[in-house]
Design a protein around this motif. Structure first.
Motif, PDB file in Angstrom:
ATOM      1  N   THR A  28      17.764  25.764  73.502  1.00  0.00           N
ATOM      2  CA  THR A  28      18.293  26.429  72.309  1.00  0.00           C
ATOM      3  C   THR A  28      18.745  25.413  71.269  1.00  0.00           C
ATOM      4  OG1 THR A  28      18.980  28.376  73.565  1.00  0.00           O
ATOM      5  CG2 THR A  28      20.118  27.960  71.478  1.00  0.00           C
ATOM      6  N   ARG A  29      19.481  24.414  71.691  1.00  0.00           N
ATOM      7  CA  ARG A  29      19.970  23.410  70.735  1.00  0.00           C
ATOM      8  C   ARG A  29      18.800  22.626  70.129  1.00  0.00           C
ATOM      9  NH1 ARG A  29      21.688  18.047  70.411  1.00  0.00           N
ATOM     10  NH2 ARG A  29      23.216  17.773  68.742  1.00  0.00           N
ATOM     11  N   PHE A  30      17.807  22.279  70.942  1.00  0.00           N
ATOM     12  CA  PHE A  30      16.639  21.560  70.420  1.00  0.00           C
ATOM     13  C   PHE A  30      15.946  22.381  69.339  1.00  0.00           C
ATOM     14  CE2 PHE A  30      15.860  19.057  74.632  1.00  0.00           C
ATOM     15  CZ  PHE A  30      16.991  18.297  74.365  1.00  0.00           C
ATOM     16  N   LEU A  31      15.817  23.689  69.572  1.00  0.00           N
ATOM     17  CA  LEU A  31      15.176  24.558  68.580  1.00  0.00           C
ATOM     18  C   LEU A  31      15.986  24.591  67.291  1.00  0.00           C
ATOM     19  CD1 LEU A  31      13.071  26.701  67.729  1.00  0.00           C
ATOM     20  CD2 LEU A  31      14.602  28.418  68.735  1.00  0.00           C
ATOM     21  N   PHE A  32      17.282  24.826  67.406  1.00  0.00           N
ATOM     22  CA  PHE A  32      18.118  24.916  66.210  1.00  0.00           C
ATOM     23  C   PHE A  32      18.082  23.605  65.420  1.00  0.00           C
ATOM     24  CE2 PHE A  32      21.227  28.335  68.029  1.00  0.00           C
ATOM     25  CZ  PHE A  32      20.170  29.221  68.116  1.00  0.00           C
ATOM     26  N   GLU A  33      18.132  22.488  66.131  1.00  0.00           N
ATOM     27  CA  GLU A  33      18.126  21.191  65.463  1.00  0.00           C
ATOM     28  C   GLU A  33      16.776  20.906  64.810  1.00  0.00           C
ATOM     29  OE1 GLU A  33      19.623  17.636  63.978  1.00  0.00           O
ATOM     30  OE2 GLU A  33      20.557  19.484  64.664  1.00  0.00           O
ATOM     31  N   ALA A  34      15.694  21.313  65.467  1.00  0.00           N
ATOM     32  CA  ALA A  34      14.360  21.112  64.891  1.00  0.00           C
ATOM     33  C   ALA A  34      14.209  21.905  63.599  1.00  0.00           C
ATOM     34  CB  ALA A  34      13.288  21.518  65.900  1.00  0.00           C
ATOM     35  N   ILE A  35      14.752  23.115  63.559  1.00  0.00           N
ATOM     36  CA  ILE A  35      14.716  23.910  62.336  1.00  0.00           C
ATOM     37  C   ILE A  35      15.506  23.212  61.233  1.00  0.00           C
ATOM     38  CG2 ILE A  35      15.401  26.100  61.287  1.00  0.00           C
ATOM     39  CD1 ILE A  35      14.993  27.368  64.089  1.00  0.00           C
ATOM     40  N   ARG A  36      16.689  22.700  61.586  1.00  0.00           N
ATOM     41  CA  ARG A  36      17.511  21.987  60.597  1.00  0.00           C
ATOM     42  C   ARG A  36      16.767  20.803  60.009  1.00  0.00           C
ATOM     43  NH1 ARG A  36      21.400  17.776  59.979  1.00  0.00           N
ATOM     44  NH2 ARG A  36      21.033  16.955  62.067  1.00  0.00           N
ATOM     45  N   GLN A  37      16.104  20.040  60.856  1.00  0.00           N
ATOM     46  CA  GLN A  37      15.390  18.853  60.387  1.00  0.00           C
ATOM     47  C   GLN A  37      14.224  19.214  59.475  1.00  0.00           C
ATOM     48  OE1 GLN A  37      16.338  15.749  60.641  1.00  0.00           O
ATOM     49  NE2 GLN A  37      18.136  16.315  61.870  1.00  0.00           N
ATOM     50  N   THR A  56       1.352  27.124  75.467  1.00  0.00           N
ATOM     51  CA  THR A  56       2.071  26.948  76.719  1.00  0.00           C
ATOM     52  C   THR A  56       2.974  25.730  76.567  1.00  0.00           C
ATOM     53  OG1 THR A  56       0.190  27.850  77.953  1.00  0.00           O
ATOM     54  CG2 THR A  56       1.856  26.654  79.216  1.00  0.00           C
ATOM     55  N   ALA A  57       4.277  25.959  76.574  1.00  0.00           N
ATOM     56  CA  ALA A  57       5.206  24.855  76.322  1.00  0.00           C
ATOM     57  C   ALA A  57       6.581  25.190  76.879  1.00  0.00           C
ATOM     58  CB  ALA A  57       5.321  24.580  74.820  1.00  0.00           C
ATOM     59  N   ASP A  58       7.324  24.142  77.219  1.00  0.00           N
ATOM     60  CA  ASP A  58       8.713  24.246  77.657  1.00  0.00           C
ATOM     61  C   ASP A  58       9.586  23.798  76.491  1.00  0.00           C
ATOM     62  OD1 ASP A  58      11.255  23.884  78.696  1.00  0.00           O
ATOM     63  OD2 ASP A  58      10.584  22.890  80.522  1.00  0.00           O
ATOM     64  N   LEU A  59      10.354  24.716  75.935  1.00  0.00           N
ATOM     65  CA  LEU A  59      11.157  24.430  74.749  1.00  0.00           C
ATOM     66  C   LEU A  59      12.136  23.291  74.984  1.00  0.00           C
ATOM     67  CD1 LEU A  59      11.723  25.474  71.839  1.00  0.00           C
ATOM     68  CD2 LEU A  59      13.484  26.958  72.842  1.00  0.00           C
ATOM     69  N   SER A  60      12.541  23.077  76.228  1.00  0.00           N
ATOM     70  CA  SER A  60      13.517  22.033  76.529  1.00  0.00           C
ATOM     71  C   SER A  60      12.882  20.661  76.720  1.00  0.00           C
ATOM     72  CB  SER A  60      14.312  22.394  77.787  1.00  0.00           C
ATOM     73  OG  SER A  60      13.479  22.389  78.932  1.00  0.00           O
ATOM     74  N   ALA A  61      11.548  20.585  76.692  1.00  0.00           N
ATOM     75  CA  ALA A  61      10.865  19.296  76.836  1.00  0.00           C
ATOM     76  C   ALA A  61      10.894  18.550  75.505  1.00  0.00           C
ATOM     77  CB  ALA A  61       9.418  19.500  77.287  1.00  0.00           C
ATOM     78  N   PRO A  62      11.047  17.221  75.536  1.00  0.00           N
ATOM     79  CA  PRO A  62      11.129  16.440  74.295  1.00  0.00           C
ATOM     80  C   PRO A  62       9.939  16.694  73.366  1.00  0.00           C
ATOM     81  CG  PRO A  62      11.711  15.078  76.171  1.00  0.00           C
ATOM     82  CD  PRO A  62      11.196  16.376  76.738  1.00  0.00           C
ATOM     83  N   GLY A  63      10.219  16.952  72.106  1.00  0.00           N
ATOM     84  CA  GLY A  63       9.190  17.096  71.091  1.00  0.00           C
ATOM     85  C   GLY A  63       8.620  18.489  70.919  1.00  0.00           C
ATOM     86  N   GLU A  64       8.830  19.389  71.886  1.00  0.00           N
ATOM     87  CA  GLU A  64       8.200  20.713  71.795  1.00  0.00           C
ATOM     88  C   GLU A  64       8.828  21.561  70.690  1.00  0.00           C
ATOM     89  OE1 GLU A  64       5.483  21.599  73.212  1.00  0.00           O
ATOM     90  OE2 GLU A  64       5.337  19.767  74.421  1.00  0.00           O
ATOM     91  N   ALA A  65      10.137  21.543  70.571  1.00  0.00           N
ATOM     92  CA  ALA A  65      10.784  22.337  69.520  1.00  0.00           C
ATOM     93  C   ALA A  65      10.360  21.855  68.140  1.00  0.00           C
ATOM     94  CB  ALA A  65      12.306  22.264  69.675  1.00  0.00           C
TER      95      ALA A  65
END
Length: 329
Positions: A102-111, A56-65
């Protein structure tokens, strides 16, 4: 293969999960693990032999992605979003969920790929709302994106990000512009397009439905069954065939509300049609007027994507999948 589904508790997410559990493989590879994520707890699928984690998580919350990307799934289905009507009514929430998440997810994958090579397949669900009037008779993939809603703008930006992150090799992305999914099971939601399903779903179950627009309104449809097929195909397609254009308008059916109603009559009879009550809503009408009505999806069709050819097929799929083949309350 480890598969991550973000938005797994939603209607399409649940049906995708069921399909993957039934198939046991994706693109010829055995599915060994599923991670299911949503803002409400996704249900654990029955009958899956591999590992299942529900989060259970909000993708837009800091650190979740970052937490999700750290699991390094092989395939990621990004289905999470708030719907069109809600995104239009709540500007801040729409941009936070639909764009920032969406951007947090894409950036987390990049990192994740900075220290060690990691470039998963990412399937992003976009929308035909990325297009805005005035429209040609049929919209093809070359038509420019000029969305007339905040939701469409958020999805259009997501498409551009997916193109750029794929171009740079951070992940192997494909964006699919879903038609309006109809008939959606369950209860009405806050999507401005919800009435397209409501005027079929409720009457087929013996309940009254409200029609807020004219029967002449035309729109672009596909069934939930087709939507799941789109996602599975997008996850397995050779993306080299996409070239630099990573986003596709998918096949569907162009039909008017009146044609929906006549198909309902053929499947459910006059009794079902008589349960529809016309109550015009100017706000919904204005939103719908800015939506695309028909598409040339030949590019997606040439890549193997398939959808229904008639509204009767769409309605019968709902009766078979959701009503056990029976009509009426």
């Amino acid at each position: 293969m480890h598969i991550l589904i973000i938005g797994a508790a939603g209607m399409v997410g649940r049906k995708l999960t069921d399909r993957l559990v039934k198939d046991k493989t994706l693109g010829g590879q055995e599915i060994s693990a599923l991670t299911l994520v949503d803002v409400v707890a996704p249900a654990k699928p029955a009958g899956f032999a591999g590992a299942v984690e529900t989060i259970t998580a909000d993708l837009s919350a800091p650190g979740e992605a970052e937490k999700l990307a750290a699991k390094r799934p092989d395939t990621i289905f990004h289905l999470a979003a708030i719907v069109s009507g809600e995104a239009e009514a709540d500007f801040d929430k729409g941009y936070r969920i639909n764009l920032d998440g969406t951007r947090f997810l894409f950036e987390a994958i990049r990192q994740q790929g900075v220290q060690q090579r990691y470039a998963p397949r990412v399937v992003f669900t976009s929308s035909i709302a990325v297009f805005g009037a005035p429209f040609p008779d049929k919209i093809d993939d070359e038509f420019f994106s000029t969305p007339l809603t905040s939701y469409g703008t958020q999805k259009a930006i997501g498409e551009l990000l997916l193109n750029d992150y794929s171009r740079k090799g951070f992940f192997d992305g494909i964006g699919i512009r879903l038609p309006t999914i109809c008939v959606r099971p369950g209860k009405p939601n806050k999507a401005a397009s919800g009435f397209f399903s409501n005027i079929l779903r409720e009457p087929l179950s013996g309940q009254e439905a409200v029609l807020p627009v004219s029967p002449e309104v035309r729109h672009w449809f596909a069934s939930p069954r087709a939507a799941v097929g789109f996602l599975v195909h997008a996850a397995t397609i050779d993306t080299a065939r996409l070239g630099w254009r990573r986003n596709l308008s998918l096949p569907g059916l162009s039909a008017t509300v009146g044609e929906e109603i006549e198909a309902l009559r053929r499947v459910g009879g006059d009794k079902a049609v008589n349960l529809i009550r016309h109550e015009p809503d100017a706000t919904i009408g204005k939103i719908v007027d800015g939506w695309a009505r028909d598409f040339d999806a030949s590019r997606a069709e040439s890549l193997g994507f398939k959808a229904e050819r008639s509204m009767d097929e769409i309605i019968r799929a709902h009766v078979e999948d959701e009503l056990g083949g029976k009509i009426g309350g």
